[in-house]
Each structure stands twice: as C-alpha cells, then as structure tokens.
Design a protein around this motif. Sequence first.
Motif, PDB file in Angstrom:
ATOM      1  N   GLU A  58       0.717  -1.184  -0.068  1.00 56.38           N
ATOM      2  CA  GLU A  58      -0.047   0.067  -0.042  1.00 56.38           C
ATOM      3  C   GLU A  58       0.812   1.127   0.287  1.00 56.38           C
ATOM      4  N   GLU A  59       2.108   1.121   0.603  1.00 63.40           N
ATOM      5  CA  GLU A  59       3.074   2.335   0.607  1.00 63.40           C
ATOM      6  C   GLU A  59       3.807   2.313  -0.872  1.00 63.40           C
ATOM      7  N   LEU A  60       4.119   1.408  -1.450  1.00 64.04           N
ATOM      8  CA  LEU A  60       4.962   1.359  -2.493  1.00 64.04           C
ATOM      9  C   LEU A  60       4.209   1.848  -3.541  1.00 64.04           C
ATOM     10  N   ARG A  61       4.600   3.176  -4.205  1.00 66.20           N
ATOM     11  CA  ARG A  61       3.762   3.883  -5.267  1.00 66.20           C
ATOM     12  C   ARG A  61       4.777   4.263  -6.343  1.00 66.20           C
ATOM     13  N   THR A  62       5.962   4.562  -6.004  1.00 63.93           N
ATOM     14  CA  THR A  62       7.025   5.136  -6.963  1.00 63.93           C
ATOM     15  C   THR A  62       8.261   4.304  -7.082  1.00 63.93           C
ATOM     16  N   ILE A  63       8.994   4.564  -7.910  1.00 69.64           N
ATOM     17  CA  ILE A  63      10.213   4.005  -8.052  1.00 69.64           C
ATOM     18  C   ILE A  63      11.111   4.106  -7.028  1.00 69.64           C
ATOM     19  N   GLY A  64      11.210   5.478  -6.489  1.00 70.24           N
ATOM     20  CA  GLY A  64      11.776   5.906  -5.306  1.00 70.24           C
ATOM     21  C   GLY A  64      11.293   5.193  -3.939  1.00 70.24           C
ATOM     22  N   ASP A  65      10.153   4.793  -3.922  1.00 70.68           N
ATOM     23  CA  ASP A  65       9.436   4.132  -2.652  1.00 70.68           C
ATOM     24  C   ASP A  65      10.038   2.677  -2.887  1.00 70.68           C
ATOM     25  N   TYR A  66      10.144   2.241  -4.019  1.00 72.54           N
ATOM     26  CA  TYR A  66      10.694   0.801  -4.008  1.00 72.54           C
ATOM     27  C   TYR A  66      12.067   0.708  -3.539  1.00 72.54           C
ATOM     28  N   GLU A  67      12.974   1.894  -4.236  1.00 69.66           N
ATOM     29  CA  GLU A  67      14.282   1.582  -3.981  1.00 69.66           C
ATOM     30  C   GLU A  67      14.547   1.971  -2.377  1.00 69.66           C
ATOM     31  N   ARG A  68      13.841   2.899  -1.899  1.00 67.70           N
ATOM     32  CA  ARG A  68      14.294   3.092  -0.423  1.00 67.70           C
ATOM     33  C   ARG A  68      13.696   1.844   0.484  1.00 67.70           C
ATOM     34  N   PHE A  69      12.599   1.171   0.154  1.00 69.26           N
ATOM     35  CA  PHE A  69      12.238   0.160   0.792  1.00 69.26           C
ATOM     36  C   PHE A  69      13.150  -1.003   0.828  1.00 69.26           C
ATOM     37  N   VAL A  70      13.551  -1.296  -0.399  1.00 70.09           N
ATOM     38  CA  VAL A  70      14.805  -2.211  -0.648  1.00 70.09           C
ATOM     39  C   VAL A  70      15.931  -1.958   0.121  1.00 70.09           C
ATOM     40  N   ALA A  71      16.409  -0.661   0.033  1.00 66.94           N
ATOM     41  CA  ALA A  71      17.659  -0.415   0.863  1.00 66.94           C
ATOM     42  C   ALA A  71      17.535  -0.485   2.310  1.00 66.94           C
ATOM     43  N   GLU A  72      16.409   0.051   2.806  1.00 67.36           N
ATOM     44  CA  GLU A  72      16.070  -0.228   4.265  1.00 67.36           C
ATOM     45  C   GLU A  72      16.067  -1.478   4.667  1.00 67.36           C
ATOM     46  N   ARG A  73      15.494  -2.534   3.869  1.00 67.69           N
ATOM     47  CA  ARG A  73      15.332  -4.120   4.100  1.00 67.69           C
ATOM     48  C   ARG A  73      16.685  -4.720   3.983  1.00 67.69           C
ATOM     49  N   THR A  74      17.410  -4.181   2.792  1.00 66.82           N
ATOM     50  CA  THR A  74      18.912  -4.753   2.942  1.00 66.82           C
ATOM     51  C   THR A  74      19.748  -4.533   4.024  1.00 66.82           C
TER      52      THR A  74
END
Length: 82
Positions: A58-74
Amino acid sequence: MSTIRELLVELTGTVEYADRIGDDADLAASGIDSGDLVRLVLLVEQRLGVEITAEDMEELRTIGDYERFVAERTVAGASGGV
C-alpha cells in the motif's frame, strides 16, 4: 539504471517506459496495470530477497518508494534486523 527500473523494463518489455518515468511518479497512474504491479512485487522479493507484505504494498507507489524500501530492508537484513 536502478534495479527497480531494470525490473520495470522486464515487466513492460520496453526501456522507454522505465527511462521516461520519474522516481517520484505514481506507477499506477503512469500506465502500469495492477497485474504488473503485483509481478513487480514478486520480482523484487525473488531477485532482491526482501519480503513485501500486503501492508507494505500500500505504501509502495513510486520507483523511489521501492528503492528506499529495498535499501532499508537490505541494511536491516545485513545488520541482523537491528
């Protein structure tokens, strides 16, 4: 090209889409259908080794959202979740 953009190229079959969309543009509003958004989530999980919950989606709407999400989880995974 970022990993998320590379996955978008794979999904859409065109480099032009990934090149023209900005990091903060809403993916759904820019022409990606809901099926491709689900496939993007699955590719991110499979290729990048991060789990994405329905709540996260629900929070992943943009490429930037995905990139930040992946970076945080990694980073969290590499540090043992601390």
